[in-house]
Design a protein around this motif. Structure first.
Motif, PDB file in Angstrom:
ATOM      1  N   PHE A   7       0.839  -1.196   0.000  1.00 40.95           N
ATOM      2  CA  PHE A   7       0.000   0.000   0.000  1.00 40.95           C
ATOM      3  C   PHE A   7       0.878   1.252   0.000  1.00 40.95           C
ATOM      4  CE2 PHE A   7      -2.800   3.040   2.386  1.00 40.95           C
ATOM      5  CZ  PHE A   7      -3.800   3.128   1.437  1.00 40.95           C
ATOM      6  N   GLU A   8       1.995   1.137   0.719  1.00 38.48           N
ATOM      7  CA  GLU A   8       2.922   2.261   0.835  1.00 38.48           C
ATOM      8  C   GLU A   8       3.403   2.740  -0.539  1.00 38.48           C
ATOM      9  OE1 GLU A   8       6.179   1.359   3.476  1.00 38.48           O
ATOM     10  OE2 GLU A   8       7.110   3.270   2.954  1.00 38.48           O
ATOM     11  N   VAL A  11       0.799   4.723  -2.209  1.00 35.95           N
ATOM     12  CA  VAL A  11       0.748   6.083  -1.654  1.00 35.95           C
ATOM     13  C   VAL A  11       1.871   6.921  -2.255  1.00 35.95           C
ATOM     14  CG1 VAL A  11       0.787   7.491   0.440  1.00 35.95           C
ATOM     15  CG2 VAL A  11      -0.244   5.220   0.501  1.00 35.95           C
ATOM     16  N   ASP A  12       3.064   6.321  -2.349  1.00 33.15           N
ATOM     17  CA  ASP A  12       4.194   7.024  -2.960  1.00 33.15           C
ATOM     18  C   ASP A  12       3.860   7.449  -4.391  1.00 33.15           C
ATOM     19  OD1 ASP A  12       5.974   7.102  -0.882  1.00 33.15           O
ATOM     20  OD2 ASP A  12       6.867   5.144  -1.333  1.00 33.15           O
ATOM     21  N   GLU A  15       1.430  10.298  -4.322  1.00 33.42           N
ATOM     22  CA  GLU A  15       2.084  11.515  -3.835  1.00 33.42           C
ATOM     23  C   GLU A  15       3.174  12.008  -4.787  1.00 33.42           C
ATOM     24  OE1 GLU A  15       3.044  12.577   0.265  1.00 33.42           O
ATOM     25  OE2 GLU A  15       2.617  10.477   0.706  1.00 33.42           O
ATOM     26  N   ARG A  17       6.117  10.542  -5.252  1.00 29.71           N
ATOM     27  CA  ARG A  17       7.424  10.392  -4.630  1.00 29.71           C
ATOM     28  C   ARG A  17       8.291   9.331  -5.314  1.00 29.71           C
ATOM     29  NH1 ARG A  17       7.739  13.112   0.432  1.00 29.71           N
ATOM     30  NH2 ARG A  17       5.687  13.687   1.210  1.00 29.71           N
ATOM     31  N   GLN A  39      -7.549   1.058  -5.037  1.00 29.97           N
ATOM     32  CA  GLN A  39      -6.794   1.706  -3.957  1.00 29.97           C
ATOM     33  C   GLN A  39      -6.271   3.071  -4.412  1.00 29.97           C
ATOM     34  OE1 GLN A  39      -6.636   0.454  -0.958  1.00 29.97           O
ATOM     35  NE2 GLN A  39      -5.555  -1.504  -0.810  1.00 29.97           N
ATOM     36  N   TRP A  42      -8.994   5.610  -4.773  1.00 31.51           N
ATOM     37  CA  TRP A  42      -9.405   6.109  -3.455  1.00 31.51           C
ATOM     38  C   TRP A  42      -8.398   7.139  -2.935  1.00 31.51           C
ATOM     39  CZ3 TRP A  42      -7.522   6.386   1.514  1.00 31.51           C
ATOM     40  CH2 TRP A  42      -8.466   6.699   2.512  1.00 31.51           C
ATOM     41  N   LEU A  43      -7.122   6.779  -3.043  1.00 36.50           N
ATOM     42  CA  LEU A  43      -6.076   7.680  -2.543  1.00 36.50           C
ATOM     43  C   LEU A  43      -6.091   9.022  -3.276  1.00 36.50           C
ATOM     44  CD1 LEU A  43      -3.083   5.206  -2.095  1.00 36.50           C
ATOM     45  CD2 LEU A  43      -4.074   6.645  -0.304  1.00 36.50           C
ATOM     46  N   ARG A  45      -8.567  10.407  -4.798  1.00 36.56           N
ATOM     47  CA  ARG A  45      -9.776  11.167  -4.472  1.00 36.56           C
ATOM     48  C   ARG A  45      -9.647  11.811  -3.097  1.00 36.56           C
ATOM     49  NH1 ARG A  45     -15.049   8.362  -3.153  1.00 36.56           N
ATOM     50  NH2 ARG A  45     -16.434  10.067  -2.569  1.00 36.56           N
ATOM     51  N   VAL A  46      -9.250  11.005  -2.115  1.00 41.70           N
ATOM     52  CA  VAL A  46      -9.210  11.518  -0.738  1.00 41.70           C
ATOM     53  C   VAL A  46      -8.119  12.578  -0.575  1.00 41.70           C
ATOM     54  CG1 VAL A  46      -8.720  10.887   1.656  1.00 41.70           C
ATOM     55  CG2 VAL A  46     -10.304   9.517   0.308  1.00 41.70           C
ATOM     56  N   THR A  47      -6.926  12.319  -1.099  1.00 42.13           N
ATOM     57  CA  THR A  47      -5.875  13.325  -0.930  1.00 42.13           C
ATOM     58  C   THR A  47      -6.205  14.583  -1.740  1.00 42.13           C
ATOM     59  OG1 THR A  47      -4.558  12.315  -2.695  1.00 42.13           O
ATOM     60  CG2 THR A  47      -4.057  11.644  -0.433  1.00 42.13           C
TER      61      THR A  47
END
Lengths: 372, 199
Positions: A7-8, A11-12, A15, A17, A39, A42-43, A45-47
């Motif tokens: 998941f990390e 996220v990277d 973001e 990164r 996933q 979702w990320l 949209r939310v961020t």
């Protein structure tokens, strides 16, 4: 390619990164992995929502005011003391507890007898025809009979041909005409005074209010205006987005939006669209055949209006110049808010006034003849 | 120096659901009402402002909306999303005020018309849906542990994204642990959001 992507890493990716090469690789994997894609979606949209978040907190005093709207349906001020008593119910502490409790009770009694406002209840003094009551917090309308206690938050409605009288602890009264609905927003009293501060909202119909004592007041809020009097009596009609207020005796402050006016005995104020217009009393006091009269709109006049004096907004009720009151007609006739003969018929030739207060503190008043 | 610009810390977050709070209000629990107001104050106020009201008018609308909510608690009990209902009510009340202002201005002439202009352009329809979602995310953020909340706040709510080194200094975390912690916190946030009904 590994099936499990941490998941990390996702996220990277979201973001930004990851290096371009890493990102390409991961994107390629996601294209074939529905779960990963969900996933990532979702990320994103939310961020994205977080980054665009411009919500602001309401000022604290505003929040506190809204929180104070609530009054428990059955407030039990002694419940805390009873719990304390149970806590102290050990042989060793019982004596000390009893002493402490009596001190507390004494302090409480002194406190209660001071001038601190306390919530009060009204009583349904009389009922005629179909009258129903809605308890605070409930949506159920129940048939009501005389003698019923009405706490703040209660709503009362009178059906066709019905009427009801609500009496407050200080002897002040509100009479509901037919097809009328009100809600009691608050009744505060002061223990050592025969006084009640009453706040009502009126959804429809016709009400009459009599303020009994010097320290009392009755305020009526409608969708178009707020009327308040601390002496005498007045009537309120709510119809089709318009509110009409007639002062029978005493003085009534009427406000709608930024517009404020003070009605002297015998005057009426009509409020709609954030404006109060003041005129002489209505010809038809019963309200039954009353319709807001569109022809009463002011037209420009050749005679210039007398220049109004400067006045500050917010103090409008008192600062508003009021047309001549006719107190001699009003004395001792509180129940007949707008007596018949001799008065209203002469009104068409009178000049209704329009009074506006503007936020920056200038009062504008125009005197105009009626259109008819 | 990082600034946490939007998360004023409240003493306590009431973890009861909207329905539980409403039930408690109806049963006479005034603390539940306070929690309910606390929970939705931000959304109601922000929507009122976003609808183009002045701060003064937003104050009035704010109060009106909570008076309406209090009067309708009984019917709100089983409402799935109290937030979207409150957005609707707030917008309706805001419209009413704006209409009154406009009517007022129309009768009063040009000079006053200036003052009756909305304080800001009202936002497009989708903006309100977005605000409701943003508020739900904030509610979820408030339920996170303080470490997670602060970390996510620095990472996603600040305008210019601070470096891990900066965040590490600010939160007293080793720089290397920020990446994994951030992912764990987001997973927690996701599960809380799911509980709150965020789709």
């Amino acid at each position: 390619m590994p099936h499990e992507v941490p998941f990390e890493d996702l996220v990277d990716l979201v973001e930004g990164r990851l290096s371009p090469a890493e990102a390409d690789l991961l994107e390629a994997h996601i294209a074939g992995c529905a779960e990963c894609a969900a996933q990532v979606a979702w990320l994103r949209r939310v961020t994205g929502l977080m980054a665009a978040d411009r919500l602001v907190d309401a000022p604290r005093e505003l929040v506190a005011r809204a929180q104070a709207l609530y009054r428990a349906p059955q407030s039990r001020p002694l419940a805390g003391l009873a719990a304390l008593w149970r806590g102290l119910w050990t042989p060793q502490l019982r004596r000390a507890g009893a002493l402490a409790l009596s001190v507390l009770l004494l302090i409480g009694a002194l406190w209660a007898s001071s001038t601190i406002p306390v919530a009060q209840a009204a009583t349904l003094a009389s009922v005629s025809g179909q009258v129903e009551v809605q308890r605070p917090g409930s949506s159920l309308w129940q048939p009501a009979s005389a003698g019923l206690k009405l706490e703040a938050g209660s709503a009362i409605r009178a059906g066709a041909g019905a009427s009801a009288v609500v009496e407050y602890p200080d002897g002040s009264r509100t009479t509901l005409g037919e097809s009328t609905q009100i809600r009691i927003l608050a009744i505060d009293g002061r223990r050592n005074q025969e006084a009640s501060t009453v706040r009502l909202s009126q959804e429809s119909g016709h009400t009459q209010h009599q303020v009994a004592s010097a320290h009392s007041s009755i305020q009526v809020e409608t969708s178009a205006a707020i009327a308040e009097a601390s002496e005498g009596s007045y009537e309120v009609w709510v119809e089709a987005g318009e509110t009409e207020v007639a002062a029978a005796s005493g003085k009534v402050a009427v406000s709608a939006g930024q517009s404020r006016a003070s009605l002297a005995a015998g005057e009426r104020g009509r409020a709609s669209a954030g404006e109060v217009r003041v005129g002489p009393s209505r010809p038809n006091p019963t309200g039954e055949s009353h319709r807001p009269t569109p022809e009463a709109k002011p037209v420009p006049t050749d005679t210039p209006a007398p220049a109004p004096t400067e006045a500050k907004p917010g103090r409008g009720a008192d600062a508003t110049p009021t047309p001549k009151a006719r107190p001699e007609e009003e004395h001792g006739s509180q129940r007949q808010a707008t007596p018949g003969p001799g008065r209203p018929q002469d009104s068409p030739r009178e000049k209704p006034r329009s009074l506006w207060f503007w936020p920056w503190g200038r009062l504008k008043a125009t005197l105009t003849p009626t259109a008819d | 120096m990082l600034t946490s610009r939007r998360f004023a810390q409240r003493a306590m977050t009431d973890h009861r659901t909207d329905t539980q709070l409403i039930e408690a209000c109806l049963a006479g629990d005034s603390a539940a009402w306070s929690s309910l107001v606390e929970r939705y104050q931000r959304l109601v106020y922000s929507v009122a402002l976003r609808q183009g009201l002045s701060a003064e008018d937003a104050d009035d609308v704010f109060q009106t909306v909570f008076v309406i909510l209090l009067g309708k608690l009984d019917t709100c009990r089983d409402r799935e999303r109290l937030g979207s209902w409150l957005v609707t009510i707030t917008r309706r009340e805001a419209w009413r005020v704006l209409r009154e202002r406009a009517a007022h201005a129309a009768t009063a002439g040009d000079e006053q018309q200036m003052a009756a202009q909305p304080a800001a352009e009202p936002a497009p329809e989708t903006a309100f849906q977005e605000m409701e979602e943003q508020d739900l995310i904030r509610q979820a953020m408030e339920r996170l542990g303080s470490r997670c909340r602060r970390l996510l706040q620095y990472l996603f709510y600040t305008q210019e994204r601070p470096s891990y080194a900066e965040i590490g200094r600010e939160l007293g975390m080793p720089e290397g642990s920020i990446g994994p912690t951030r992912a764990r916190c987001l997973e927690q946030l996701k599960s809380i959001l799911a509980q709150l009904g965020f789709q």
